[in-house]
Design an enzyme around this catalytic site. Structure first.
Site, PDB file in Angstrom:
ATOM      1  N   LYS A 205    -102.822 -48.714  27.533  1.00 17.09           N
ATOM      2  CA  LYS A 205    -102.677 -48.949  26.094  1.00 17.09           C
ATOM      3  C   LYS A 205    -103.256 -50.315  25.723  1.00 17.09           C
ATOM      4  O   LYS A 205    -104.022 -50.450  24.790  1.00 17.09           O
ATOM      5  CB  LYS A 205    -101.189 -48.864  25.712  1.00 17.09           C
ATOM      6  CG  LYS A 205    -100.929 -49.129  24.252  1.00 17.09           C
ATOM      7  CD  LYS A 205     -99.479 -48.901  23.897  1.00 17.09           C
ATOM      8  CE  LYS A 205     -99.220 -49.398  22.467  1.00 17.09           C
ATOM      9  NZ  LYS A 205     -97.838 -49.211  22.049  1.00 17.09           N
ATOM     10  N   GLU A 211    -102.072 -54.465  37.042  1.00 15.58           N
ATOM     11  CA  GLU A 211    -102.190 -53.420  38.064  1.00 15.58           C
ATOM     12  C   GLU A 211    -103.398 -52.524  37.776  1.00 15.58           C
ATOM     13  O   GLU A 211    -104.208 -52.233  38.653  1.00 15.58           O
ATOM     14  CB  GLU A 211    -100.935 -52.536  38.081  1.00 15.58           C
ATOM     15  CG  GLU A 211     -99.675 -53.203  38.586  1.00 15.58           C
ATOM     16  CD  GLU A 211     -98.876 -53.892  37.505  1.00 15.58           C
ATOM     17  OE1 GLU A 211     -99.469 -54.260  36.463  1.00 15.58           O
ATOM     18  OE2 GLU A 211     -97.667 -54.084  37.704  1.00 15.58           O
ATOM     19  N   GLY A 265     -96.122 -46.669  24.945  1.00 14.63           N
ATOM     20  CA  GLY A 265     -96.699 -46.258  26.225  1.00 14.63           C
ATOM     21  C   GLY A 265     -95.963 -45.071  26.837  1.00 14.63           C
ATOM     22  O   GLY A 265     -96.565 -44.109  27.314  1.00 14.63           O
ATOM     23  N   ARG A 266     -94.630 -45.122  26.793  1.00 18.27           N
ATOM     24  CA  ARG A 266     -93.840 -44.056  27.435  1.00 18.27           C
ATOM     25  C   ARG A 266     -93.796 -42.785  26.607  1.00 18.27           C
ATOM     26  O   ARG A 266     -93.190 -41.799  27.006  1.00 18.27           O
ATOM     27  CB  ARG A 266     -92.432 -44.571  27.759  1.00 18.27           C
ATOM     28  CG  ARG A 266     -91.700 -45.184  26.583  1.00 18.27           C
ATOM     29  CD  ARG A 266     -90.476 -45.970  27.049  1.00 18.27           C
ATOM     30  NE  ARG A 266     -89.826 -46.696  25.965  1.00 18.27           N
ATOM     31  CZ  ARG A 266     -90.151 -47.918  25.574  1.00 18.27           C
ATOM     32  NH1 ARG A 266     -91.155 -48.547  26.163  1.00 18.27           N
ATOM     33  NH2 ARG A 266     -89.499 -48.525  24.605  1.00 18.27           N
ATOM     34  N   GLU A 351     -86.450 -47.579  29.809  1.00 14.36           N
ATOM     35  CA  GLU A 351     -87.249 -48.593  29.101  1.00 14.36           C
ATOM     36  C   GLU A 351     -86.908 -48.563  27.610  1.00 14.36           C
ATOM     37  O   GLU A 351     -87.013 -49.568  26.919  1.00 14.36           O
ATOM     38  CB  GLU A 351     -88.753 -48.357  29.327  1.00 14.36           C
ATOM     39  CG  GLU A 351     -89.598 -49.587  29.073  1.00 14.36           C
ATOM     40  CD  GLU A 351     -91.023 -49.484  29.574  1.00 14.36           C
ATOM     41  OE1 GLU A 351     -91.340 -50.049  30.637  1.00 14.36           O
ATOM     42  OE2 GLU A 351     -91.847 -48.833  28.906  1.00 14.36           O
ATOM     43  N   HIS A 382     -79.076 -31.414  49.856  1.00 16.12           N
ATOM     44  CA  HIS A 382     -78.974 -31.811  51.264  1.00 16.12           C
ATOM     45  C   HIS A 382     -79.139 -33.311  51.438  1.00 16.12           C
ATOM     46  O   HIS A 382     -79.401 -33.785  52.543  1.00 16.12           O
ATOM     47  CB  HIS A 382     -80.021 -31.046  52.078  1.00 16.12           C
ATOM     48  CG  HIS A 382     -79.802 -29.562  51.986  1.00 16.12           C
ATOM     49  ND1 HIS A 382     -78.963 -28.889  52.828  1.00 16.12           N
ATOM     50  CD2 HIS A 382     -80.265 -28.650  51.091  1.00 16.12           C
ATOM     51  CE1 HIS A 382     -78.938 -27.601  52.488  1.00 16.12           C
ATOM     52  NE2 HIS A 382     -79.717 -27.438  51.427  1.00 16.12           N
ATOM     53  N   LYS A 510     -93.484 -60.192  34.547  1.00 16.03           N
ATOM     54  CA  LYS A 510     -94.951 -60.278  34.480  1.00 16.03           C
ATOM     55  C   LYS A 510     -95.397 -61.735  34.395  1.00 16.03           C
ATOM     56  O   LYS A 510     -96.314 -62.165  35.087  1.00 16.03           O
ATOM     57  CB  LYS A 510     -95.475 -59.548  33.233  1.00 16.03           C
ATOM     58  CG  LYS A 510     -95.449 -58.037  33.296  1.00 16.03           C
ATOM     59  CD  LYS A 510     -96.151 -57.466  32.063  1.00 16.03           C
ATOM     60  CE  LYS A 510     -95.834 -56.010  31.848  1.00 16.03           C
ATOM     61  NZ  LYS A 510     -96.319 -55.469  30.595  1.00 16.03           N
TER      62      LYS A 510
HETATM   63  O1  F6P Z   1    -100.659 -48.812  29.165  1.00 14.03           O
HETATM   64  P1  F6P Z   1    -100.499 -50.226  29.540  1.00 14.03           P
HETATM   65  O2  F6P Z   1    -100.754 -51.169  28.392  1.00 14.03           O
HETATM   66  O3  F6P Z   1    -101.353 -50.567  30.723  1.00 14.03           O
HETATM   67  O4  F6P Z   1     -98.994 -50.474  29.934  1.00 14.03           O
HETATM   68  C1  F6P Z   1     -98.415 -49.771  31.003  1.00 14.03           C
HETATM   69  C2  F6P Z   1     -96.927 -49.829  30.954  1.00 14.03           C
HETATM   70  O5  F6P Z   1     -96.484 -51.167  30.997  1.00 14.03           O
HETATM   71  C3  F6P Z   1     -95.354 -51.340  30.167  1.00 14.03           C
HETATM   72  O6  F6P Z   1     -95.729 -52.113  29.073  1.00 14.03           O
HETATM   73  C4  F6P Z   1     -94.238 -52.007  30.894  1.00 14.03           C
HETATM   74  O7  F6P Z   1     -94.687 -53.059  31.647  1.00 14.03           O
HETATM   75  C5  F6P Z   1     -94.972 -49.944  29.748  1.00 14.03           C
HETATM   76  O8  F6P Z   1     -94.265 -49.905  28.578  1.00 14.03           O
HETATM   77  C6  F6P Z   1     -96.287 -49.283  29.706  1.00 14.03           C
HETATM   78  O9  F6P Z   1     -96.170 -47.895  29.708  1.00 14.03           O
END
Ligand code: F6P
Length: 549
Positions: A205, A211, A265-266, A351, A382, A510
C-alpha cells in the site's frame, strides 16, 4: 452514550449471573426449538449460535447494546464514505471495492466508483493476458509462476485465498508468496523457479515497507542475474497507492495497479492486492468473490440486528469477551483449504481492535479485541483441543464446515463433518464425573479405579461454539466469509468505542528496528541501548564472527 452502554453491560453481567447455573444441556433439553431460535440462514449459509450460553433475553440485551452504541448509524457512515478513520482522516471503503457497477459512493464529494471499476477492469485484462499467454516473459515464454511480494495485508489475503481457491486455479499456474524479511523466505521461494517463466508482483500500500522493498530488490537481482536488466519491465508489476514510489522503483504505468488510501491494508484483498488471485483463478471467479463480499454488505446494511449474521457474530463476541471475560477466540475451519484463514483473521481482528484508547483518545474502560487464533480441524484435535476441552481457560470457537467437498475421497468428508459436529457437541455437553465413572465401570474397571480415573475423564462442557456452514468453499463463499468477519470486527470496534482502522501500534517496533539496523551491522555504537539489547547484540556479534560470546 458511554453511560447507557455501561448500564447495558451491567445488565448483561446481572443477566449472566442469573443464567450461569443453567447448563447448555439444560437449555437444549428445555427448548426443542433452540436450534431454530438461535440460528440464521442466508441462502445456503447457516450461522448457528445455539451452542453458546444465550437466551432470548441475552440477544435482546445485546441488540439493545448495539443500538445504544449506534452501530447502525456508524455502519451507514462507513458505507457512505464518511471519514470514520479519524486518526488518519480517511474514509473506510473496502465495501466500495466489491460494489457493483452502477453504485455511486462519494469521498470528499467525488464518486470513487469510476476509478474502482477502471482499476478492476485493468487488473482483469492483465490477468487474462497472463493466463492466455498473450503476455509473455522477456524471452517469449509463458508465465507459469506468480510471485506476490508483500507483507501483512498485502500478503495474508492473497496467500490465504490462493490456498482456499486452489480448485479454481488454472492448470499450469502456481502462486507463491514472499513476505518475511528473513532472506530464507525469498531464497526458498525463488530457488525452484525459472526466472524466464516467473512474474513478480510487488504489493505494498505504501511502497515503503522495509520487508517488501528488501524482497523486491532481492527478486529483481535474481531476475537480472538470469535475464539481464532489460527483462525487468516484462517480469514485474506493482500494486500500490503510492504512484511516485512505484515510478521511482522503475515501473511503467501499464504495470502499475492502484488502490486508494481509503482501503486499509488488512481490507485490501478486494482491491488490486487480489491481482495474484485474479491471475490464478481468473477475473470471472474473482468477480464471484467480490459478489460474495457484496452480498454480505447488503445483508449487513439491511437485515435487522436480531437476524444480522455479522452483527450477531460481533455481539456474541462482546458477550464472551466483556461479560464472561474470555481472552481468546479460536477459528476452527473443518476445511483444509482454509488453513491460513485464522492467520488472516488474526491481522483483520487484532490489528483492527487491539487498541486501548477510545476514538477520543481516552483509556478504554473495558477489554477490547481478543487474541484470535486457530488451525484447521481435524489437525487441531490432535494438538491443542485437550486444553479447549479440559483446560482452565474457556475458549469460544467458530467451527466452519462445507456441506459439499471439492473432492470425494472415499467417505472422508463424512468423517470430517462427523468430527466437526462431535467437537461442537462435546464442547457443549461435556461429560460429568458420574457419566465418566459409569463408562469406566461398563468398560470393566473396579469402583475404586473408576473413582480414581473419572475426574481425569470429566469434561466440564458449557464451552461455547458457533457453527458456520456453507455449501462449498467457492469464490463467492470465500468472499462471504471474509466480509462476515470484517463486519463482525467493525461492530465490536463501535461498541468498544475505538478506531478499528488505524494501526499505530506497529510503528514503534518499526522505528526502533530502523535505528538498530546500523547497530546490528556494526556501523553504529551500542552505548545508547539498554543493557539487555546491548548484551544480545554483543552475543550475536561474537557468534557471527566466530568468537566465543
Ligand atoms: O502494504 P504495506 O504498506 O506494505 O503494509 C503492509 C502491512 O504493514 C502494516 O502497516 C503493519 O505494519 C499493515 O497494516 C499492512 O497491511
Amino acid at each position: 452514550m458511554t453511560a447507557a452502554r455501561d448500564a447495558l453491560l451491567d445488565r448483561l453481567s446481572a443477566h449472566r449471573a442469573a443464567i450461569e447455573g443453567v447448563s447448555m444441556r439444560r437449555l437444549f433439553a428445555d427448548d426443542s426449538r433452540r436450534f431454530e431460535r438461535f440460528s440464521v440462514t442466508l441462502d445456503d449459509l447457516l450461522f448457528d449460535y445455539s451452542k453458546t450460553r444465550v437466551t432470548a433475553e441475552t440477544v435482546a440485551l445485546l441488540v439493545a447494546l448495539a443500538r445504544t452504541c449506534d452501530v447502525e448509524g456508524r455502519r451507514d457512515a462507513m458505507f457512505a464514505g464518511e471519514k470514520i478513520n479519524t486518526t488518519e482522516d480517511r474514509a473506510v471503503l473496502h465495501t466500495a471495492l466489491r460494489a457493483p457497477a452502477g453504485a455511486r459512493i462519494l469521498v470528499d464529494g467525488r464518486d470513487v466508483m469510476p476509478d474502482v471499476l477502471a482499476e478492476r477492469a485493468k487488473a482483469a485484462d492483465f490477468a487474462e493476458a497472463v493466463r492466455s499467454g498473450a503476455l509473455l516473459g522477456a524471452t517469449g515464454e509463458k508465465f507459469t509462476d506468480i510471485v506476490n511480494i508483500g507483507i501483512g495485508g498485502s500478503d495474508l489475503g492473497p496467500a490465504m485465498a490462493a490456498i482456499a481457491m486452489s480448485p479454481y486455479a488454472q492448470d499450469g499456474l502456481t502462486g507463491h508468496f514472499v513476505s518475511n524479511v528473513d532472506g530464507a523466505h525469498v531464497t526458498d521461494v525463488l530457488r525452484p523457479l525459472d526466472p524466464a517463466r516467473t512474474l513478480v508482483l510487488v504489493a505494498s500500500k505504501t511502497f515503503t515497507t522495509l520487508e517488501t522493498m528488501s524482497n523486491a530488490h532481492a527478486a529483481r537481482q535474481w531476475l537480472v542475474g538470469a535475464l539481464g536488466e532489460e527483462a525487468v519491465g516484462a517480469h514485474f508489476a506493482a500494486i500500490s497507492t503510492n504512484v511516485e514510489a512505484v515510478e521511482a522503483f522503475g515501473m511503467s504505468e501499464d504495470r502499475m495497479f492502484r488502490f486508494w488510501d481509503w482501503v486499509g491494508g488488512r481490507y485490501s484483498i478486494w482491491s488490486v492486492v487480489g491481482l495474484s488471485l485474479t491471475i490464478l483463478i481468473g477475473p470471472d471467479a474473482f468477480q464471484s468473490f467480490l459478489d460474495g463480499g457484496h452480498e454480505i454488505d447488503e445483508h449487513f446494511r439491511t437485515a435487522p440486528l436480531e437476524t444480522n449474521i455479522p452483527a450477531l457474530m460481533g455481539l456474541i463476541g462482546i458477550w464472551h469477551r466483556n461479560v464472561w471475560g474470555y481472552d481468546t477466540h479460536a477459528v476452527l475451519p473443518y476445511d483444509q483449504r482454509l488453513s491460513r484463514f485464522a492467520a488472516y483473521l488474526q491481522q483483520l481482528d487484532m490489528e483492527s481492535n487491539g487498541k486501548s484508547v477510545t476514538r477520543s483518545g481516552q483509556p478504554v474502560s473495558m477489554k477490547t479485541g481478543p487474541i484470535v487464533w486457530g488451525e484447521p480441524g481435524t489437525n487441531g484435535q490432535h494438538a491443542f483441543y485437550q486444553l479447549l476441552h479440559q483446560g482452565a481457560d474457556i475458549v469460544p470457537a467458530d467451527i466452519l464446515m462445507a456441506a459439499v467437498p471439492h473432492e470425494h475421497v472415499g467417505d472422508q468428508h463424512a468423517v470430517l463433518l462427523a468430527n466437526a459436529l462431535a467437537q461442537g457437541e462435546a464442547f457443549m455437553r461435556g461429560r460429568t464425573t458420574a457419566e465418566a465413572a459409569e463408562q469406566l465401570i461398563k468398560a470393566g474397571k473396579s469402583a475404586g479405579e473408576a473413582d480414581a480415573l473419572s475426574p481425569h475423564k470429566t469434561f466440564p462442557g458449557d464451552r461455547p461454539t458457533c457453527a458456520i456452514v456453507y455449501r462449498t468453499l467457492d469464490p463467492r463463499t470465500l468472499g462471504r466469509l471474509i466480509a462476515l468477519y470484517e463486519h463482525k470486527v467493525f461492530i465490536q470496534g463501535v461498541i468498544w468505542g475505538i478506531n478499528s482502522f488505524d494501526q499505530w501500534g506497529v510503528e514503534l517496533g518499526k522505528e526502533l528496528a530502523s535505528r538498530l539496523i546500523p547497530v546490528v551491522k556494526g556501523d553504529a555504537g551500542t552505548e545508547a541501548l539498554d543493557g539487555s539489547t546491548r548484551g544480545l547484540i554483543a552475543h550475536i556479534a561474537a557468534l557471527a564472527s566466530n568468537r566465543r560470546p
